[in-house]
Design a protein around this motif. Structure first.
Motif, PDB file in Angstrom:
ATOM      1  N   SER A  85      62.145  23.998 -17.086  1.00 16.67           N
ATOM      2  CA  SER A  85      59.930  24.778 -17.829  1.00 16.67           C
ATOM      3  C   SER A  85      59.354  24.345 -15.453  1.00 16.67           C
ATOM      4  CB  SER A  85      59.576  24.026 -18.610  1.00 16.67           C
ATOM      5  OG  SER A  85      59.056  22.857 -18.611  1.00 16.67           O
ATOM      6  N   TYR A 123      63.630  25.560 -30.007  1.00 19.14           N
ATOM      7  CA  TYR A 123      63.896  25.935 -28.738  1.00 19.14           C
ATOM      8  C   TYR A 123      64.649  27.236 -28.692  1.00 19.14           C
ATOM      9  CZ  TYR A 123      64.879  20.655 -29.433  1.00 19.14           C
ATOM     10  OH  TYR A 123      64.530  19.284 -29.356  1.00 19.14           O
ATOM     11  N   ASP A 125      63.057  29.479 -29.784  1.00 20.89           N
ATOM     12  CA  ASP A 125      61.690  30.189 -29.788  1.00 20.89           C
ATOM     13  C   ASP A 125      61.436  30.364 -28.213  1.00 20.89           C
ATOM     14  OD1 ASP A 125      58.750  31.458 -30.434  1.00 20.89           O
ATOM     15  OD2 ASP A 125      58.463  29.803 -29.417  1.00 20.89           O
ATOM     16  N   ILE A 126      61.575  29.081 -28.043  1.00 21.27           N
ATOM     17  CA  ILE A 126      61.379  28.760 -26.315  1.00 21.27           C
ATOM     18  C   ILE A 126      62.627  29.533 -26.044  1.00 21.27           C
ATOM     19  CG2 ILE A 126      61.187  27.380 -24.158  1.00 21.27           C
ATOM     20  CD1 ILE A 126      59.938  24.769 -26.210  1.00 21.27           C
ATOM     21  N   LYS A 129      61.987  33.834 -26.017  1.00 15.74           N
ATOM     22  CA  LYS A 129      61.166  34.071 -25.158  1.00 15.74           C
ATOM     23  C   LYS A 129      61.577  34.084 -23.715  1.00 15.74           C
ATOM     24  CE  LYS A 129      57.566  31.318 -26.296  1.00 15.74           C
ATOM     25  NZ  LYS A 129      56.119  30.496 -25.479  1.00 15.74           N
ATOM     26  N   TRP A 130      61.672  33.110 -23.049  1.00 10.39           N
ATOM     27  CA  TRP A 130      62.548  32.764 -21.932  1.00 10.39           C
ATOM     28  C   TRP A 130      63.176  33.787 -21.555  1.00 10.39           C
ATOM     29  CZ3 TRP A 130      62.868  26.884 -20.385  1.00 10.39           C
ATOM     30  CH2 TRP A 130      61.451  26.253 -20.800  1.00 10.39           C
ATOM     31  N   ASP A 141      55.623  25.366 -23.601  1.00  4.40           N
ATOM     32  CA  ASP A 141      56.381  25.841 -23.949  1.00  4.40           C
ATOM     33  C   ASP A 141      56.984  23.993 -23.628  1.00  4.40           C
ATOM     34  OD1 ASP A 141      56.659  27.809 -25.115  1.00  4.40           O
ATOM     35  OD2 ASP A 141      57.569  28.831 -23.477  1.00  4.40           O
ATOM     36  N   ARG A 144      55.144  21.054 -25.079  1.00  6.82           N
ATOM     37  CA  ARG A 144      56.295  20.812 -26.793  1.00  6.82           C
ATOM     38  C   ARG A 144      57.453  20.124 -26.869  1.00  6.82           C
ATOM     39  NH1 ARG A 144      57.174  26.833 -29.181  1.00  6.82           N
ATOM     40  NH2 ARG A 144      57.649  25.628 -30.949  1.00  6.82           N
TER      41      ARG A 144
END
Length: 177
Positions: A85, A123, A125-126, A129-130, A141, A144
């Motif tokens: 990130s 994890y 969810d993030i 999205k990525w 993200d 979090r």
């Protein structure tokens, strides 16, 4: 010398006990550290986070795009997400960086879905999205997973522009507040 030790035995025992305990703890950490061989540089975050479950070890195949040869546990997962990130977020301090690649995102998402982690939903969810190219909430993200590591320094304050990201990839020491 013997008589001095005999006469000061009561004073020396607590120091000897603390010294031995510290040595044992350091030795244990060095041999069980989840950060051995991660291929990263800099400070590795907070490996002793009490909010993460580190007891679940999953075998890691040789094709790990993070060049990690040890067992994959939740500390690794959260750190991989956190460190990738950094490529997308503005933060006053960033100590470690893994270049975010589709291969790394896909591989990590697959491993997270194969295992059971305390914060698995976060994890998935993030990473989903990525995987879909959505980095619009990369700062959220980051924060979090940063909070799962009990982060106190380096909170993300925004998402970098494409130009800022390009500059960051050329010079990871550059700071964007």
């Amino acid at each position: 010398m013997k008589s001095w030790i005999k006469s000061n035995k009561r004073k020396l025992l607590p120091f000897a006990a603390v010294f031995l305990l510290a040595g044992a703890l350091i030795t244990y950490y060095l041999y069980t550290s989840p950060f051995k061989g991660t291929g990263s540089t800099g400070v590795q975050g907070n490996p002793s986070s009490s909010t993460l479950s580190t007891s679940r070890n999953i075998p890691v195949e040789q094709d790990n795009p993070f060049d990690h040869k040890n067992k994959l546990n939740e500390v690794h997962v959260v750190n991989y997400i956190h460190w990738m990130s950094h490529q997308k977020v503005k933060a006053e301090n960033k100590w470690t960086h893994y270049k975010m690649t589709p291969e790394r995102i896909d591989w990590l998402l697959e491993k997270v879905k194969e295992a059971e982690y305390k914060h698995e939903e976060v994890y998935v969810d993030i990473l989903t999205k990525w995987q879909n190219g959505d980095f619009s909430t990369a700062d959220i993200d980051h924060n979090r997973v940063w909070s799962l590591l009990n982060g106190t320094v380096g909170k993300a304050t925004g998402v970098m522009t494409e130009e800022e990201e390009k500059d960051y990839l050329e010079n990871p020491n550059i700071k964007f507040k």
